[in-house]
Design a protein around this motif. Structure first.
Motif, mmCIF file in Angstrom:
data_model
loop_
_atom_site.group_PDB
_atom_site.id
_atom_site.type_symbol
_atom_site.label_atom_id
_atom_site.label_comp_id
_atom_site.label_asym_id
_atom_site.label_seq_id
_atom_site.Cartn_x
_atom_site.Cartn_y
_atom_site.Cartn_z
ATOM 1 N N GLU A 6 -41.024 -3.285 -25.458
ATOM 2 C CA GLU A 6 -40.524 -1.901 -25.566
ATOM 3 C C GLU A 6 -41.163 -1.224 -26.764
ATOM 4 O O GLU A 6 -41.653 -0.121 -26.694
ATOM 5 N N VAL A 7 -41.184 -1.955 -27.899
ATOM 6 C CA VAL A 7 -41.753 -1.324 -29.099
ATOM 7 C C VAL A 7 -43.197 -0.954 -28.831
ATOM 8 O O VAL A 7 -43.636 0.154 -29.071
ATOM 9 N N LEU A 8 -43.952 -1.919 -28.255
ATOM 10 C CA LEU A 8 -45.367 -1.636 -27.990
ATOM 11 C C LEU A 8 -45.476 -0.438 -27.044
ATOM 12 O O LEU A 8 -46.242 0.479 -27.254
ATOM 13 N N PHE A 9 -44.607 -0.472 -26.009
ATOM 14 C CA PHE A 9 -44.716 0.592 -25.021
ATOM 15 C C PHE A 9 -44.449 1.945 -25.652
ATOM 16 O O PHE A 9 -45.039 2.942 -25.328
ATOM 17 N N MET A 10 -43.567 1.920 -26.664
ATOM 18 C CA MET A 10 -43.206 3.195 -27.288
ATOM 19 C C MET A 10 -44.432 3.896 -27.864
ATOM 20 O O MET A 10 -44.506 5.088 -27.948
ATOM 21 N N SER A 11 -45.449 3.080 -28.349
ATOM 22 C CA SER A 11 -46.495 3.731 -29.136
ATOM 23 C C SER A 11 -47.807 3.819 -28.367
ATOM 24 O O SER A 11 -48.873 3.717 -28.925
ATOM 25 N N MET A 12 -47.733 3.981 -27.031
ATOM 26 C CA MET A 12 -49.026 4.002 -26.342
ATOM 27 C C MET A 12 -49.070 5.088 -25.271
ATOM 28 O O MET A 12 -48.074 5.685 -24.922
ATOM 29 N N LEU A 13 -50.320 5.370 -24.847
ATOM 30 C CA LEU A 13 -50.533 6.275 -23.724
ATOM 31 C C LEU A 13 -51.104 5.457 -22.573
ATOM 32 O O LEU A 13 -51.943 4.593 -22.783
ATOM 33 N N LEU A 14 -50.624 5.748 -21.361
ATOM 34 C CA LEU A 14 -51.164 5.102 -20.163
ATOM 35 C C LEU A 14 -51.998 6.149 -19.426
ATOM 36 O O LEU A 14 -51.475 7.202 -19.055
ATOM 37 N N VAL A 15 -53.281 5.866 -19.255
ATOM 38 C CA VAL A 15 -54.185 6.845 -18.639
ATOM 39 C C VAL A 15 -54.760 6.265 -17.353
ATOM 40 O O VAL A 15 -55.299 5.157 -17.366
ATOM 41 N N ARG A 16 -54.596 6.992 -16.247
ATOM 42 C CA ARG A 16 -55.221 6.552 -14.993
ATOM 43 C C ARG A 16 -56.410 7.471 -14.752
ATOM 44 O O ARG A 16 -56.255 8.688 -14.673
ATOM 45 N N GLY A 17 -57.608 6.906 -14.717
ATOM 46 C CA GLY A 17 -58.825 7.709 -14.709
ATOM 47 C C GLY A 17 -59.278 8.109 -13.316
ATOM 48 O O GLY A 17 -58.634 7.808 -12.319
ATOM 49 N N GLY A 18 -60.396 8.817 -13.285
ATOM 50 C CA GLY A 18 -61.083 9.103 -12.030
ATOM 51 C C GLY A 18 -60.823 10.477 -11.449
ATOM 52 O O GLY A 18 -61.308 10.793 -10.372
ATOM 53 N N ARG A 19 -60.028 11.313 -12.156
ATOM 54 C CA ARG A 19 -59.752 12.643 -11.597
ATOM 55 C C ARG A 19 -60.420 13.736 -12.428
ATOM 56 O O ARG A 19 -60.190 13.816 -13.630
ATOM 57 N N PRO A 20 -61.234 14.585 -11.818
ATOM 58 C CA PRO A 20 -61.843 15.686 -12.584
ATOM 59 C C PRO A 20 -60.741 16.623 -13.071
ATOM 60 O O PRO A 20 -59.838 16.962 -12.319
ATOM 61 N N LEU A 21 -60.769 17.029 -14.339
ATOM 62 C CA LEU A 21 -59.767 17.957 -14.856
ATOM 63 C C LEU A 21 -60.086 19.355 -14.353
ATOM 64 O O LEU A 21 -61.242 19.718 -14.166
ATOM 65 N N ALA A 22 -59.021 20.129 -14.130
ATOM 66 C CA ALA A 22 -59.222 21.514 -13.674
ATOM 67 C C ALA A 22 -58.037 22.340 -14.125
ATOM 68 O O ALA A 22 -56.917 21.824 -14.257
ATOM 69 N N GLY A 23 -58.305 23.630 -14.378
ATOM 70 C CA GLY A 23 -57.210 24.519 -14.751
ATOM 71 C C GLY A 23 -57.446 25.201 -16.079
ATOM 72 O O GLY A 23 -58.562 25.217 -16.583
ATOM 73 N N GLU A 24 -56.374 25.741 -16.641
ATOM 74 C CA GLU A 24 -56.459 26.534 -17.872
ATOM 75 C C GLU A 24 -55.520 25.959 -18.928
ATOM 76 O O GLU A 24 -54.458 25.432 -18.595
ATOM 77 N N ILE A 25 -55.922 26.074 -20.189
ATOM 78 C CA ILE A 25 -55.050 25.601 -21.269
ATOM 79 C C ILE A 25 -55.287 26.462 -22.511
ATOM 80 O O ILE A 25 -56.389 26.973 -22.705
ATOM 81 N N GLU A 26 -54.245 26.634 -23.300
ATOM 82 C CA GLU A 26 -54.345 27.458 -24.508
ATOM 83 C C GLU A 26 -54.348 26.578 -25.754
ATOM 84 O O GLU A 26 -53.667 25.549 -25.808
ATOM 85 N N VAL A 27 -55.119 26.980 -26.755
ATOM 86 C CA VAL A 27 -55.251 26.178 -27.981
ATOM 87 C C VAL A 27 -54.224 26.638 -29.016
ATOM 88 O O VAL A 27 -54.040 27.833 -29.228
ATOM 89 N N TYR A 28 -53.573 25.693 -29.675
ATOM 90 C CA TYR A 28 -52.575 26.013 -30.702
ATOM 91 C C TYR A 28 -53.253 26.096 -32.090
ATOM 92 O O TYR A 28 -54.479 25.978 -32.214
ATOM 93 N N GLY A 29 -52.444 26.296 -33.111
ATOM 94 C CA GLY A 29 -52.950 26.533 -34.469
ATOM 95 C C GLY A 29 -53.652 25.322 -35.066
ATOM 96 O O GLY A 29 -53.375 24.186 -34.692
ATOM 97 N N ALA A 30 -54.530 25.578 -36.013
ATOM 98 C CA ALA A 30 -55.417 24.536 -36.555
ATOM 99 C C ALA A 30 -54.733 23.703 -37.628
ATOM 100 O O ALA A 30 -54.256 24.233 -38.640
ATOM 101 N N LYS A 31 -54.731 22.383 -37.432
ATOM 102 C CA LYS A 31 -54.167 21.445 -38.423
ATOM 103 C C LYS A 31 -54.835 21.657 -39.775
ATOM 104 O O LYS A 31 -54.166 21.788 -40.803
#
Ligand code: EPZ
Length: 426
Positions: A6-31
């Protein structure tokens, strides 16, 4: 075992690849704009209201630092209101400055406000030793007495005087610290070989709305006329050019078609030039860029990271992931930080063909990456592994989400808006 999973799972991202990204997104303020601007908010005793602030771990830490110094800070979504009149301490909390090295930006602001500062030496981080010799040399030239001992830095600036300062290297942080210390100095300061990063110009723009007199920010020669005091203000943080660049790289690596809104075109040219070389079609409108990528990227023959307006070091890792699946060979030279290739080993676990020698990485593009369990070891390296996961066959587990959350509000949700199949341990 369950507990550990559970702890490990808490700190990770699961990515399933193979799909071309499409669409629109807005950028937030600069760190890298909001952090020095939050530090500069204590240059006045009047209220400061900041809009378009990103919701990041590093921002939370900077807010915690301001509160520890006594300032009242209210965070409401992307708006941060600071009442700096209550700030009473010039001593940075050690535990916080250890967690986030950009707390060193407080030095110049504390000297301006309290005529003194006490900070813990921030030490190195995952990408390098991160010395601050140029910060301290510049402050000494402003007639600040700087004493370093037992891992702490004590600055005494009872009589800060303007000076002509030439930086040995156009350090972003040193330029910003010197600027903040000089803004209420007696007389005029000129910084030669100053950093030209847009975030430096954003900090100067913010200080000028408070009554500061800073000219030339964004060029290599910045002139700061000392003023008696600064008043409150309301300011909107510039868009994050590295987050925008990361989205552009995500479109490229997946053969996608993505439109990114709320960008400043000039800030994206270096990355766009490389993606164009790789065969992407880049269309610009006022504050929008569209990236259409080919199924297989063409060769980018080299990437050299340099101070702005050269290719940004903060995009090196993401572009190494892109080069890993492009045709041909890309020679990447990391000229800014001495240890910023940690993501290469993790990309190799996904099938990338990368050879490292000192600050040079030779990336031979492969047809296909494959999913693996990989570990983020720094902020932008983590983002690079997520991008590689988007292009890889099967599933990739990216551990070390805490690094990624330092610089991205919610990378999983952001990429999912563009159709990525990605989720995080919740
Ligand atoms: C800022 O770091 C950014 N951080 C970094 O972003 C960015 O990579 C870097 O500028 C370069 O663009 C923030 O703005 C919070 P530097 P900074 O001083 O100011 C050497 C990210 O991923 N140097 O320009 O620390 C130093 O060792 C982060 O968002 C000295 O030798 O960068 C490095 O090799 C990572 N002595 C080079 O200069 C000094 O006194 C560039 O450092 C200062 C720096």
């Amino acid at each position: 075992m369950q507990q550990l999973k559970e702890v490990l799972f808490m700190s990770m991202l699961l990515v399933r690849g193979g799909r071309p990204l499409a669409g629109e997104i807005e950028v937030y303020g600069a760190k890298n704009a909001v952090l020095p601007i939050l530090a500069a908010s204590i240059l006045t005793t009047e209220r400061v209201i900041l809009h378009h602030c990103p919701k990041l771990l590093d921002v939370e830490n900077m807010v915690a630092i301001l509160r520890t110094l006594g300032a009242h800070v209210q965070v409401e979504g992307s708006q941060i209101t600071i009442d700096p009149q209550y700030a009473h301490s010039h001593e940075m909390p050690e535990e916080l400055s250890k967690v986030m090295r950009s707390s060193i930006f407080m030095l110049g602001a504390l000297i301006s406000r309290f005529k003194q500062a006490w900070v813990t030496h921030p030490g190195g981080c995952e990408i390098g030793l991160r010395p601050i010799d140029l910060h301290l040399k510049g402050l000494r030239e402003l007639n600040v007495f700087v004493r370093e001992e037992h891992g702490a830095i004590h600055c005494q600036g009872d009589d800060v005087r303007g000076a002509s300062i030439t930086l040995d290297y156009p350090s972003v942080g040193a330029t910003e610290n010197i600027m903040m210390a000089a803004v209420t100095a007696k007389g005029t300061t000129v910084i030669h070989n100053a950093a030209r990063e847009p975030e430096v110009a954003d900090l100067a723009g913010f200080i000028n709305t408070m009554g500061g007199k800073i000219r030339g920010a964004g060029t290599d020669c910045i002139r700061i006329e000392g003023v008696e005091n600064l008043h409150g203000t309301e300011y909107t943080i510039m868009p994050d050019r590295i987050v925008a660049g990361t989205y552009m790289a995500a479109a490229a690596i997946t053969g996608g078609d993505v439109t990114i809104r709320n960008i400043i075109p000039a800030h994206q040219h270096a990355v766009a030039a490389k993606l164009t070389e790789a065969g992407c079609i880049i269309d610009w409108k006022q504050d929008t860029v569209r990236v259409r990528a080919p199924k297989r990227l063409r060769e980018m023959n080299k990437i050299d990271t340099l101070p702005y307006p050269g290719f940004p070091t903060d995009m090196q890792a993401q572009m190494m992931a892109v080069a890993s699946v492009a045709s041909g060979t890309c020679i990447i030279t990391e000229n800014v930080f001495e240890n910023r290739f940690k993501h290469a080993g993790e990309l190799a676990r996904m099938g990338a063909n990368i050879t490292i020698k000192d600050r040079i990485a030779v990336v031979r593009g492969v047809e296909q990456l494959h999913g693996a369990r990989v570990e983020a070891k720094d902020l932008r390296g983590g983002a690079a592994l997520v991008l590689a996961g988007l292009a890889a066959k099967d599933e990739t587990m990216v551990e070390g989400l805490c690094y990624i959350e330092r610089g991205y509000q919610d990378l999983a949700a952001e990429l999912a808006v563009l159709g990525a199949c990605i989720e995080k341990g919740d």
